[in-house]
Design a protein around this motif. Structure first.
Motif, PDB file in Angstrom:
ATOM      1  N   LEU A   9      54.071  36.313  42.465  1.00  0.00           N
ATOM      2  CA  LEU A   9      53.963  37.700  42.893  1.00  0.00           C
ATOM      3  C   LEU A   9      54.489  37.900  44.319  1.00  0.00           C
ATOM      4  CD1 LEU A   9      50.400  38.633  41.563  1.00  0.00           C
ATOM      5  CD2 LEU A   9      52.606  39.237  40.553  1.00  0.00           C
ATOM      6  N   GLY A  10      54.682  36.792  45.027  1.00  0.00           N
ATOM      7  CA  GLY A  10      55.174  36.880  46.403  1.00  0.00           C
ATOM      8  C   GLY A  10      54.150  37.411  47.382  1.00  0.00           C
ATOM      9  N   ILE A  11      52.868  37.118  47.135  1.00  0.00           N
ATOM     10  CA  ILE A  11      51.811  37.576  48.043  1.00  0.00           C
ATOM     11  C   ILE A  11      51.088  36.375  48.628  1.00  0.00           C
ATOM     12  CG2 ILE A  11      51.499  39.789  46.876  1.00  0.00           C
ATOM     13  CD1 ILE A  11      49.053  38.637  45.499  1.00  0.00           C
ATOM     14  N   ASN A  12      50.607  36.531  49.847  1.00  0.00           N
ATOM     15  CA  ASN A  12      49.871  35.449  50.497  1.00  0.00           C
ATOM     16  C   ASN A  12      48.843  36.033  51.454  1.00  0.00           C
ATOM     17  OD1 ASN A  12      49.008  32.960  51.398  1.00  0.00           O
ATOM     18  ND2 ASN A  12      50.619  32.779  52.933  1.00  0.00           N
ATOM     19  N   PRO A  13      47.664  36.389  50.929  1.00  0.00           N
ATOM     20  CA  PRO A  13      46.635  36.987  51.790  1.00  0.00           C
ATOM     21  C   PRO A  13      45.768  35.977  52.535  1.00  0.00           C
ATOM     22  CG  PRO A  13      46.444  37.636  49.449  1.00  0.00           C
ATOM     23  CD  PRO A  13      47.272  36.411  49.521  1.00  0.00           C
ATOM     24  N   GLY A  14      46.062  34.688  52.432  1.00  0.00           N
ATOM     25  CA  GLY A  14      45.257  33.681  53.110  1.00  0.00           C
ATOM     26  C   GLY A  14      45.522  33.667  54.609  1.00  0.00           C
ATOM     27  N   VAL A  15      44.453  33.599  55.400  1.00  0.00           N
ATOM     28  CA  VAL A  15      44.581  33.656  56.862  1.00  0.00           C
ATOM     29  C   VAL A  15      43.550  32.764  57.537  1.00  0.00           C
ATOM     30  CG1 VAL A  15      45.476  36.027  56.861  1.00  0.00           C
ATOM     31  CG2 VAL A  15      43.004  35.636  57.074  1.00  0.00           C
ATOM     32  N   MET A  16      43.732  32.575  58.848  1.00  0.00           N
ATOM     33  CA  MET A  16      42.708  31.997  59.701  1.00  0.00           C
ATOM     34  C   MET A  16      41.987  33.127  60.416  1.00  0.00           C
ATOM     35  SD  MET A  16      42.207  28.798  59.598  1.00  0.00           S
ATOM     36  CE  MET A  16      41.167  28.671  61.056  1.00  0.00           C
ATOM     37  N   LEU A  17      40.654  33.067  60.393  1.00  0.00           N
ATOM     38  CA  LEU A  17      39.828  34.028  61.126  1.00  0.00           C
ATOM     39  C   LEU A  17      39.101  33.314  62.255  1.00  0.00           C
ATOM     40  CD1 LEU A  17      37.841  36.129  58.475  1.00  0.00           C
ATOM     41  CD2 LEU A  17      40.021  36.656  59.538  1.00  0.00           C
ATOM     42  N   PHE A  18      38.966  33.998  63.375  1.00  0.00           N
ATOM     43  CA  PHE A  18      38.109  33.503  64.450  1.00  0.00           C
ATOM     44  C   PHE A  18      37.237  34.649  64.954  1.00  0.00           C
ATOM     45  CE2 PHE A  18      41.035  30.012  64.435  1.00  0.00           C
ATOM     46  CZ  PHE A  18      40.250  28.929  64.814  1.00  0.00           C
ATOM     47  N   LYS A  65      33.831  37.699  43.431  1.00  0.00           N
ATOM     48  CA  LYS A  65      33.930  39.148  43.626  1.00  0.00           C
ATOM     49  C   LYS A  65      34.308  39.523  45.053  1.00  0.00           C
ATOM     50  CE  LYS A  65      31.340  43.407  42.678  1.00  0.00           C
ATOM     51  NZ  LYS A  65      30.035  43.953  42.234  1.00  0.00           N
ATOM     52  N   ASN A  66      35.202  40.528  45.156  1.00  0.00           N
ATOM     53  CA  ASN A  66      35.609  41.104  46.441  1.00  0.00           C
ATOM     54  C   ASN A  66      36.166  40.067  47.401  1.00  0.00           C
ATOM     55  OD1 ASN A  66      34.708  43.570  45.453  1.00  0.00           O
ATOM     56  ND2 ASN A  66      32.724  43.436  46.477  1.00  0.00           N
ATOM     57  N   THR A  67      36.926  39.130  46.857  1.00  0.00           N
ATOM     58  CA  THR A  67      37.550  38.082  47.650  1.00  0.00           C
ATOM     59  C   THR A  67      39.042  38.062  47.351  1.00  0.00           C
ATOM     60  OG1 THR A  67      37.321  36.382  45.954  1.00  0.00           O
ATOM     61  CG2 THR A  67      35.457  36.676  47.469  1.00  0.00           C
ATOM     62  N   ILE A  68      39.732  37.129  47.978  1.00  0.00           N
ATOM     63  CA  ILE A  68      41.155  36.949  47.707  1.00  0.00           C
ATOM     64  C   ILE A  68      41.410  36.683  46.217  1.00  0.00           C
ATOM     65  CG2 ILE A  68      41.069  34.466  48.204  1.00  0.00           C
ATOM     66  CD1 ILE A  68      43.824  34.740  49.490  1.00  0.00           C
ATOM     67  N   ILE A  69      40.462  36.015  45.566  1.00  0.00           N
ATOM     68  CA  ILE A  69      40.580  35.723  44.132  1.00  0.00           C
ATOM     69  C   ILE A  69      40.550  37.025  43.321  1.00  0.00           C
ATOM     70  CG2 ILE A  69      39.378  34.655  42.169  1.00  0.00           C
ATOM     71  CD1 ILE A  69      40.808  32.625  43.946  1.00  0.00           C
ATOM     72  N   ASP A  70      39.645  37.910  43.675  1.00  0.00           N
ATOM     73  CA  ASP A  70      39.541  39.219  43.013  1.00  0.00           C
ATOM     74  C   ASP A  70      40.828  40.019  43.217  1.00  0.00           C
ATOM     75  OD1 ASP A  70      38.479  41.357  41.650  1.00  0.00           O
ATOM     76  OD2 ASP A  70      36.863  41.758  43.076  1.00  0.00           O
ATOM     77  N   TYR A  71      41.323  39.999  44.438  1.00  0.00           N
ATOM     78  CA  TYR A  71      42.544  40.733  44.778  1.00  0.00           C
ATOM     79  C   TYR A  71      43.736  40.212  43.975  1.00  0.00           C
ATOM     80  CZ  TYR A  71      46.458  42.347  47.685  1.00  0.00           C
ATOM     81  OH  TYR A  71      47.632  42.906  48.139  1.00  0.00           O
ATOM     82  N   VAL A  72      43.924  38.896  43.946  1.00  0.00           N
ATOM     83  CA  VAL A  72      45.039  38.308  43.200  1.00  0.00           C
ATOM     84  C   VAL A  72      44.903  38.606  41.716  1.00  0.00           C
ATOM     85  CG1 VAL A  72      46.122  36.124  42.507  1.00  0.00           C
ATOM     86  CG2 VAL A  72      45.516  36.508  44.901  1.00  0.00           C
ATOM     87  N   THR A  73      43.679  38.560  41.201  1.00  0.00           N
ATOM     88  CA  THR A  73      43.437  38.867  39.787  1.00  0.00           C
ATOM     89  C   THR A  73      43.886  40.286  39.455  1.00  0.00           C
ATOM     90  OG1 THR A  73      41.563  37.334  39.706  1.00  0.00           O
ATOM     91  CG2 THR A  73      41.673  39.002  37.976  1.00  0.00           C
ATOM     92  N   ASP A  74      43.523  41.243  40.308  1.00  0.00           N
ATOM     93  CA  ASP A  74      43.948  42.631  40.094  1.00  0.00           C
ATOM     94  C   ASP A  74      45.459  42.776  40.167  1.00  0.00           C
ATOM     95  OD1 ASP A  74      41.374  43.459  39.719  1.00  0.00           O
ATOM     96  OD2 ASP A  74      41.385  44.973  41.318  1.00  0.00           O
ATOM     97  N   ARG A  75      46.072  42.094  41.102  1.00  0.00           N
ATOM     98  CA  ARG A  75      47.523  42.172  41.245  1.00  0.00           C
ATOM     99  C   ARG A  75      48.231  41.588  40.011  1.00  0.00           C
ATOM    100  NH1 ARG A  75      49.753  42.963  46.460  1.00  0.00           N
ATOM    101  NH2 ARG A  75      51.726  42.811  45.299  1.00  0.00           N
ATOM    102  N   ILE A  76      47.668  40.504  39.480  1.00  0.00           N
ATOM    103  CA  ILE A  76      48.241  39.912  38.266  1.00  0.00           C
ATOM    104  C   ILE A  76      48.097  40.873  37.088  1.00  0.00           C
ATOM    105  CG2 ILE A  76      47.911  38.082  36.535  1.00  0.00           C
ATOM    106  CD1 ILE A  76      47.269  36.185  38.874  1.00  0.00           C
ATOM    107  N   ALA A  77      46.924  41.496  36.970  1.00  0.00           N
ATOM    108  CA  ALA A  77      46.711  42.467  35.892  1.00  0.00           C
ATOM    109  C   ALA A  77      47.673  43.640  36.008  1.00  0.00           C
ATOM    110  CB  ALA A  77      45.265  42.962  35.923  1.00  0.00           C
ATOM    111  N   THR A  78      47.813  44.186  37.197  1.00  0.00           N
ATOM    112  CA  THR A  78      48.704  45.330  37.420  1.00  0.00           C
ATOM    113  C   THR A  78      50.149  44.958  37.135  1.00  0.00           C
ATOM    114  OG1 THR A  78      47.223  46.165  39.139  1.00  0.00           O
ATOM    115  CG2 THR A  78      49.461  47.034  39.123  1.00  0.00           C
ATOM    116  N   GLU A  79      50.553  43.791  37.592  1.00  0.00           N
ATOM    117  CA  GLU A  79      51.923  43.320  37.347  1.00  0.00           C
ATOM    118  C   GLU A  79      52.189  43.189  35.846  1.00  0.00           C
ATOM    119  OE1 GLU A  79      55.761  41.814  38.487  1.00  0.00           O
ATOM    120  OE2 GLU A  79      54.180  42.824  39.626  1.00  0.00           O
TER     121      GLU A  79
END
Length: 318
Positions: free
Chosen positions: A211-220, A142-156
């Motif tokens: 979908l051409g999306i890539n929300p993965g990042v490095m955080l510091f 929930k409320n992670t990159i997985i949730d975001y991608v899931t919503d984008r797939i559903a919307t698409e």
């Protein structure tokens, strides 16, 4: 005469001591210039592979940097370690950065990572499209990159986000296991877990790649960004060396190492297809804005953060 000799001797000794003191002062900057250690959190996904390669092939060491890599099985565990000060940074995503900012915990995105996230339906599931998963159980975190991608797939696919029944399973290995045991209709998984599922009969519904999306990042943490600038620059030089290595080295020469260090299932050997890794770069403003808008629309954040609020790209400038 004797007194003059004694005075001369004392003066010479003082010069020698002063000279020795000067040598010590010259070596002090070298000690001060030594790099501090970094501790980085990894997830069991392909985003983490360049860091494992940089560690195991000695690229961090070549840059004079000591790095400790700590594995995590869920985003919640990773974020907790980051916020408690046990990590300098982590393989993460834009959502985690935005939540951290909203919660008053100051972190910064320093670069993109190269990941892949796929929604797959179980081997005994008849659904072969997102439309056919309407009303069925789809496992997420929930409320992670997985949730975001899931919503984008559903919307698409022409569905609203609530048209599928999201089942929250934070730990990635547990999500894969439930999918393979037929406990859920589908799941959204990072690579290489999605590859394992497909190898065992699951069907690909859609992916972040398509979908051409890539929300993965490095955080510091802001502390690391502020106090370890040279260390982060050295880390990215080593990271880029790992990208060069991955581009030219046959996978069979390092897959066993990656499976061991990343905690990947052994099933990935012979089937895993790695993404086209890119050297460290900053995220696109549109991708950041899309994530912020998604969170704001769902009322998960109260303010719309700007690109500069979330991103600090000075460590990767060529």
């Amino acid at each position: 005469m004797l007194r003059k000799v004694i005075v001369l001797f004392v003066a010479m000794m003082m010069l020698i001591v002063t000279g020795c003191g000067g040598d010590k002062k010259e070596t002090a900057p070298q000690k001060q210039g030594q790099l501090q250690a970094l501790t980085i959190g990894l997830m069991p996904d392909v985003d983490s592979i360049p860091f494992i390669i940089a560690q195991e092939k000695g690229f961090f060491k070549e840059e004079g940097l000591t790095v400790t890599l700590k594995p995590f099985k869920s985003a919640m565990e990773r974020d907790s370690a980051l916020q408690s000060g046990n990590l300098d940074g982590a393989v993460s995503d834009m959502l985690a950065e935005t939540f951290a900012k909203a919660g008053g915990f100051d972190t910064k995105i320093t670069s993109l990572t190269t990941g892949s996230y796929k929604m797959v339906a179980g081997k005994n599931e008849t659904a072969a499209s997102i439309q056919e998963l309407k009303g069925k159980d789809v496992a997420i975190s929930k409320n992670t990159i997985i949730d975001y991608v899931t919503d984008r797939i559903a919307t698409e696919g022409g569905l609203s986000a609530n048209a599928i029944n999201k089942v929250v399973i934070p730990q990635i290995p547990a999500r894969l296991e439930m999918l393979q045991n037929g406990k859920i209709a589908a799941a959204t998984l990072p690579e290489p877990m999605a590859t394992v599922a497909i190898k065992n009969g699951a069907k690909l519904i859609n992916s972040s790649d398509k979908l051409g999306i890539n929300p993965g990042v490095m955080l510091f943490t802001t502390k690391a960004v502020t106090e370890k600038e040279k260390e982060l620059q050295a880390m990215y030089r080593a990271y880029n060396k790992a990208i060069d290595y991955l581009a030219k080295e046959p996978m069979e020469n390092y897959i066993d190492l990656v499976i061991e260090k990343a905690g990947f299932p052994k099933d990935v050997k012979g089937t895993l297809v790695l993404p086209n890794y890119k050297k460290a770069m900053a995220p696109e403003q549109k991708d950041v804005d899309d994530v912020v808008n998604w969170l704001f629309t769902r009322q998960l954040i109260q303010s719309k953060y700007t690109y500069s609020d979330l991103v600090d790209n000075r460590f990767i400038r060529q």
